[in-house]
Design a protein around this motif. Structure first.
Motif, PDB file in Angstrom:
ATOM      1  N   TRP A  30     -59.153  97.319 110.553  1.00  0.00           N
ATOM      2  CA  TRP A  30     -60.512  97.847 110.319  1.00  0.00           C
ATOM      3  C   TRP A  30     -61.510  96.695 110.208  1.00  0.00           C
ATOM      4  O   TRP A  30     -62.573  96.680 110.842  1.00  0.00           O
ATOM      5  CB  TRP A  30     -60.492  98.678 109.037  1.00  0.00           C
ATOM      6  N   LEU A  31     -61.149  95.710 109.380  1.00  0.00           N
ATOM      7  CA  LEU A  31     -62.026  94.559 109.131  1.00  0.00           C
ATOM      8  C   LEU A  31     -62.243  93.768 110.416  1.00  0.00           C
ATOM      9  O   LEU A  31     -63.373  93.379 110.740  1.00  0.00           O
ATOM     10  CB  LEU A  31     -61.340  93.668 108.083  1.00  0.00           C
ATOM     11  N   VAL A  89     -59.439  98.299 100.221  1.00  0.00           N
ATOM     12  CA  VAL A  89     -59.414  99.746  99.996  1.00  0.00           C
ATOM     13  C   VAL A  89     -59.161 100.418 101.345  1.00  0.00           C
ATOM     14  O   VAL A  89     -59.737 100.015 102.369  1.00  0.00           O
ATOM     15  CB  VAL A  89     -60.760 100.228  99.390  1.00  0.00           C
ATOM     16  N   HIS A  93     -60.933 105.798 102.485  1.00  0.00           N
ATOM     17  CA  HIS A  93     -61.385 106.067 101.111  1.00  0.00           C
ATOM     18  C   HIS A  93     -62.465 105.090 100.658  1.00  0.00           C
ATOM     19  O   HIS A  93     -62.669 104.902  99.452  1.00  0.00           O
ATOM     20  CB  HIS A  93     -60.180 106.034 100.162  1.00  0.00           C
ATOM     21  N   HIS A  94     -63.155 104.484 101.627  1.00  0.00           N
ATOM     22  CA  HIS A  94     -64.275 103.612 101.254  1.00  0.00           C
ATOM     23  C   HIS A  94     -65.408 104.437 100.644  1.00  0.00           C
ATOM     24  O   HIS A  94     -65.525 105.636 100.880  1.00  0.00           O
ATOM     25  CB  HIS A  94     -64.829 102.897 102.504  1.00  0.00           C
ATOM     26  N   GLU A  95     -66.247 103.731  99.877  1.00  0.00           N
ATOM     27  CA  GLU A  95     -67.465 104.305  99.297  1.00  0.00           C
ATOM     28  C   GLU A  95     -67.194 105.498  98.400  1.00  0.00           C
ATOM     29  O   GLU A  95     -67.977 106.438  98.337  1.00  0.00           O
ATOM     30  CB  GLU A  95     -68.467 104.666 100.411  1.00  0.00           C
ATOM     31  N   ALA A  96     -66.057 105.467  97.724  1.00  0.00           N
ATOM     32  CA  ALA A  96     -65.734 106.524  96.758  1.00  0.00           C
ATOM     33  C   ALA A  96     -65.485 105.932  95.377  1.00  0.00           C
ATOM     34  O   ALA A  96     -64.966 106.604  94.493  1.00  0.00           O
ATOM     35  CB  ALA A  96     -64.516 107.309  97.231  1.00  0.00           C
ATOM     36  N   GLY A  97     -65.820 104.655  95.194  1.00  0.00           N
ATOM     37  CA  GLY A  97     -65.673 104.034  93.877  1.00  0.00           C
ATOM     38  C   GLY A  97     -64.336 103.345  93.645  1.00  0.00           C
ATOM     39  O   GLY A  97     -64.111 102.793  92.558  1.00  0.00           O
ATOM     40  N   VAL A  98     -63.450 103.360  94.633  1.00  0.00           N
ATOM     41  CA  VAL A  98     -62.124 102.750  94.435  1.00  0.00           C
ATOM     42  C   VAL A  98     -62.249 101.229  94.276  1.00  0.00           C
ATOM     43  O   VAL A  98     -61.650 100.633  93.371  1.00  0.00           O
ATOM     44  CB  VAL A  98     -61.167 103.084  95.612  1.00  0.00           C
ATOM     45  N   GLY A  99     -63.062 100.605  95.137  1.00  0.00           N
ATOM     46  CA  GLY A  99     -63.227  99.150  95.064  1.00  0.00           C
ATOM     47  C   GLY A  99     -63.821  98.732  93.727  1.00  0.00           C
ATOM     48  O   GLY A  99     -63.369  97.770  93.111  1.00  0.00           O
ATOM     49  N   ARG A 100     -64.838  99.458  93.264  1.00  0.00           N
ATOM     50  CA  ARG A 100     -65.453  99.121  91.973  1.00  0.00           C
ATOM     51  C   ARG A 100     -64.426  99.228  90.850  1.00  0.00           C
ATOM     52  O   ARG A 100     -64.344  98.344  89.984  1.00  0.00           O
ATOM     53  CB  ARG A 100     -66.647 100.042  91.676  1.00  0.00           C
ATOM     54  N   GLY A 121     -63.527  84.012  97.848  1.00  0.00           N
ATOM     55  CA  GLY A 121     -64.073  83.785  99.182  1.00  0.00           C
ATOM     56  C   GLY A 121     -64.101  85.130  99.892  1.00  0.00           C
ATOM     57  O   GLY A 121     -63.088  85.817  99.933  1.00  0.00           O
ATOM     58  N   ALA A 122     -65.283  85.507 100.428  1.00  0.00           N
ATOM     59  CA  ALA A 122     -65.433  86.866 100.973  1.00  0.00           C
ATOM     60  C   ALA A 122     -65.727  86.855 102.470  1.00  0.00           C
ATOM     61  O   ALA A 122     -66.492  86.008 102.954  1.00  0.00           O
ATOM     62  CB  ALA A 122     -66.560  87.599 100.254  1.00  0.00           C
ATOM     63  N   PHE A 123     -65.134  87.801 103.170  1.00  0.00           N
ATOM     64  CA  PHE A 123     -65.571  88.054 104.537  1.00  0.00           C
ATOM     65  C   PHE A 123     -67.015  88.559 104.453  1.00  0.00           C
ATOM     66  O   PHE A 123     -67.373  89.271 103.496  1.00  0.00           O
ATOM     67  CB  PHE A 123     -64.692  89.114 105.196  1.00  0.00           C
ATOM     68  N   PHE A 129     -70.930  94.346  98.790  1.00  0.00           N
ATOM     69  CA  PHE A 129     -70.112  94.979  97.737  1.00  0.00           C
ATOM     70  C   PHE A 129     -70.009  94.044  96.536  1.00  0.00           C
ATOM     71  O   PHE A 129     -70.251  94.457  95.393  1.00  0.00           O
ATOM     72  CB  PHE A 129     -68.712  95.324  98.272  1.00  0.00           C
ATOM     73  N   TYR A 130     -69.654  92.772  96.787  1.00  0.00           N
ATOM     74  CA  TYR A 130     -69.483  91.841  95.664  1.00  0.00           C
ATOM     75  C   TYR A 130     -70.817  91.592  94.954  1.00  0.00           C
ATOM     76  O   TYR A 130     -70.839  91.394  93.736  1.00  0.00           O
ATOM     77  CB  TYR A 130     -68.865  90.531  96.148  1.00  0.00           C
TER      78      TYR A 130
HETATM   79  C1  LIG Z   1     -65.343  95.866 100.203  1.00  0.00           C
HETATM   80  C2  LIG Z   1     -64.520  97.068  99.722  1.00  0.00           C
HETATM   81  C3  LIG Z   1     -63.352  96.538  98.877  1.00  0.00           C
HETATM   82  C4  LIG Z   1     -65.415  97.989  98.891  1.00  0.00           C
HETATM   83  O1  LIG Z   1     -64.610  99.066  98.386  1.00  0.00           O
HETATM   84  P1  LIG Z   1     -65.192 100.557  98.240  1.00  0.00           P
HETATM   85  O2  LIG Z   1     -64.179 101.350  97.509  1.00  0.00           O
HETATM   86  O3  LIG Z   1     -65.648 101.062  99.550  1.00  0.00           O
HETATM   87  O4  LIG Z   1     -66.485 100.268  97.321  1.00  0.00           O
HETATM   88  P2  LIG Z   1     -67.093 101.236  96.178  1.00  0.00           P
HETATM   89  O5  LIG Z   1     -67.207 102.619  96.708  1.00  0.00           O
HETATM   90  O6  LIG Z   1     -66.326 101.057  94.911  1.00  0.00           O
HETATM   91  O7  LIG Z   1     -68.537 100.598  96.018  1.00  0.00           O
HETATM   92  C5  LIG Z   1     -68.955  99.964  94.816  1.00  0.00           C
HETATM   93  C6  LIG Z   1     -70.413  99.601  94.919  1.00  0.00           C
HETATM   94  O8  LIG Z   1     -70.603  98.628  95.955  1.00  0.00           O
HETATM   95  C7  LIG Z   1     -71.619  99.092  96.844  1.00  0.00           C
HETATM   96  N1  LIG Z   1     -71.254  98.751  98.211  1.00  0.00           N
HETATM   97  C8  LIG Z   1     -70.036  98.852  98.774  1.00  0.00           C
HETATM   98  N2  LIG Z   1     -70.094  98.451 100.059  1.00  0.00           N
HETATM   99  C9  LIG Z   1     -71.389  98.111 100.266  1.00  0.00           C
HETATM  100  C10 LIG Z   1     -72.104  97.633 101.389  1.00  0.00           C
HETATM  101  N3  LIG Z   1     -71.519  97.400 102.565  1.00  0.00           N
HETATM  102  N4  LIG Z   1     -73.426  97.423 101.260  1.00  0.00           N
HETATM  103  C11 LIG Z   1     -74.043  97.638 100.093  1.00  0.00           C
HETATM  104  N5  LIG Z   1     -73.420  98.081  98.974  1.00  0.00           N
HETATM  105  C12 LIG Z   1     -72.118  98.307  99.084  1.00  0.00           C
HETATM  106  C13 LIG Z   1     -71.641 100.598  96.705  1.00  0.00           C
HETATM  107  O9  LIG Z   1     -72.898 101.130  96.995  1.00  0.00           O
HETATM  108  C14 LIG Z   1     -71.269 100.812  95.262  1.00  0.00           C
HETATM  109  O10 LIG Z   1     -72.373 100.753  94.430  1.00  0.00           O
HETATM  110  P3  LIG Z   1     -72.517 101.821  93.209  1.00  0.00           P
HETATM  111  O11 LIG Z   1     -71.173 101.822  92.488  1.00  0.00           O
HETATM  112  O12 LIG Z   1     -73.606 101.261  92.397  1.00  0.00           O
HETATM  113  O13 LIG Z   1     -72.790 103.123  93.872  1.00  0.00           O
HETATM  114  C15 LIG Z   1     -63.995  97.897 100.918  1.00  0.00           C
HETATM  115  O14 LIG Z   1     -65.094  98.264 101.719  1.00  0.00           O
HETATM  116  C16 LIG Z   1     -62.974  97.191 101.753  1.00  0.00           C
HETATM  117  O15 LIG Z   1     -61.770  97.246 101.469  1.00  0.00           O
HETATM  118  N6  LIG Z   1     -63.431  96.558 102.840  1.00  0.00           N
HETATM  119  C17 LIG Z   1     -62.547  95.914 103.799  1.00  0.00           C
HETATM  120  C18 LIG Z   1     -61.805  94.774 103.212  1.00  0.00           C
HETATM  121  C19 LIG Z   1     -62.667  93.719 102.624  1.00  0.00           C
HETATM  122  O16 LIG Z   1     -63.667  93.325 103.217  1.00  0.00           O
HETATM  123  N7  LIG Z   1     -62.223  93.277 101.448  1.00  0.00           N
HETATM  124  C20 LIG Z   1     -62.788  92.149 100.813  1.00  0.00           C
HETATM  125  C21 LIG Z   1     -62.059  90.955 101.340  1.00  0.00           C
HETATM  126  S1  LIG Z   1     -63.016  89.525 101.051  1.00  0.00           S
END
Ligand SMILES: CC(C)(COP(=O)(O)OP(=O)(O)OC[C@H]1O[C@@H](n2cnc3c(N)ncnc32)[C@H](O)[C@@H]1OP(=O)(O)O)[C@@H](O)C(=O)NCCC(=O)NCCS
Length: 161
Positions: A30-31, A89, A93-100, A121-123, A129-130
């Motif tokens: 996906w990434l 994540v 199941h993105h954007e459902a609060g799992v990452g937070r 270190g982030a992609f 998100f971070y």
């Molecule tokens: C990055 C990642 C871990 C986020 O997980 P997620 O479960 O989709 O994120 P959440 O739903 O918990 O989002 C948490 C907050 O971040 C914000 N957020 C998440 N992605 C965002 C984006 N692309 N742009 C802006 N805000 C973002 C959300 O709005 C949310 O804010 P809120 O809680 O105030 O509403 C997920 O998208 C992922 O696995 N991505 C691919 C792998 C990756 O890049 N991992 C990091 C490796 S460095």
């Protein structure tokens, strides 16, 4: 609260290493598609960073936590000392609060171990998100080897006492 906020977060068991490896490989595909990585680079990530062998080895050296829903693992986070090394994540199941939920659990554990900062270190795709988790970009690092030419954002958060 979003659904992810109610998920149990716990330490990965040895028997779940295969499921976590499969999750990581789905996430790298996906990434890679979104970051414009070549098929070769995606395969490198899957085999070097997402393989069963890697998950088994790293989970012996780092804290590996998983978010579970029923029998399914929806996401994982790994950290060592104050450094988050992986957070993935399931794309379904993105954007459902799992990452937070995963991030906040890890931050709380890192804080309780006495660390005053969090680093990672982030992609590029994960930077927003971070930032939502309170980290800020403090620099960039050029990736080497198979990922040469790719920029990694160095991010940090100061933990308040
Ligand atoms: C990055 C990642 C871990 C986020 O997980 P997620 O479960 O989709 O994120 P959440 O739903 O918990 O989002 C948490 C907050 O971040 C914000 N957020 C998440 N992605 C965002 C984006 N692309 N742009 C802006 N805000 C973002 C959300 O709005 C949310 O804010 P809120 O809680 O105030 O509403 C997920 O998208 C992922 O696995 N991505 C691919 C792998 C990756 O890049 N991992 C990091 C490796 S460095």
């Amino acid at each position: 609260m979003k659904a992810g906020g109610q998920l149990p977060i716990r330490t990965m068991s040895e028997s779940e290493a295969g499921d976590v490896s499969a999750l990581l490989c789905r996430c790298y595909a996906w990434l890679g598609a979104r970051e414009g990585l070549s098929q070769r680079q995606i395969e490198f990530l899957k085999s070097e960073r997402g393989s069963l062998e890697t998950v088994r080895r790293e989970s012996g050296e780092e804290t590996y936590l998983v978010a579970q829903e029923g029998a399914a693992i929806l996401g994982m986070i790994a950290f060592r000392k104050n450094r988050i090394t992986k957070l993935y994540v399931d794309p379904l199941h993105h954007e459902a609060g799992v990452g937070r939920t995963l991030y906040e659990t890890a931050e709380s554990a890192i804080r309780s171990q006495g660390h005053t900062t969090i680093e990672l270190g982030a992609f590029p795709i994960a930077v927003p998100f971070y930032e939502a988790m309170g980290l800020r970009v403090v620099g960039t690092k050029e990736a080497g080897g198979e990922l040469a030419g790719f920029s990694i954002a160095l991010m940090e958060k100061r933990l308040e006492g």
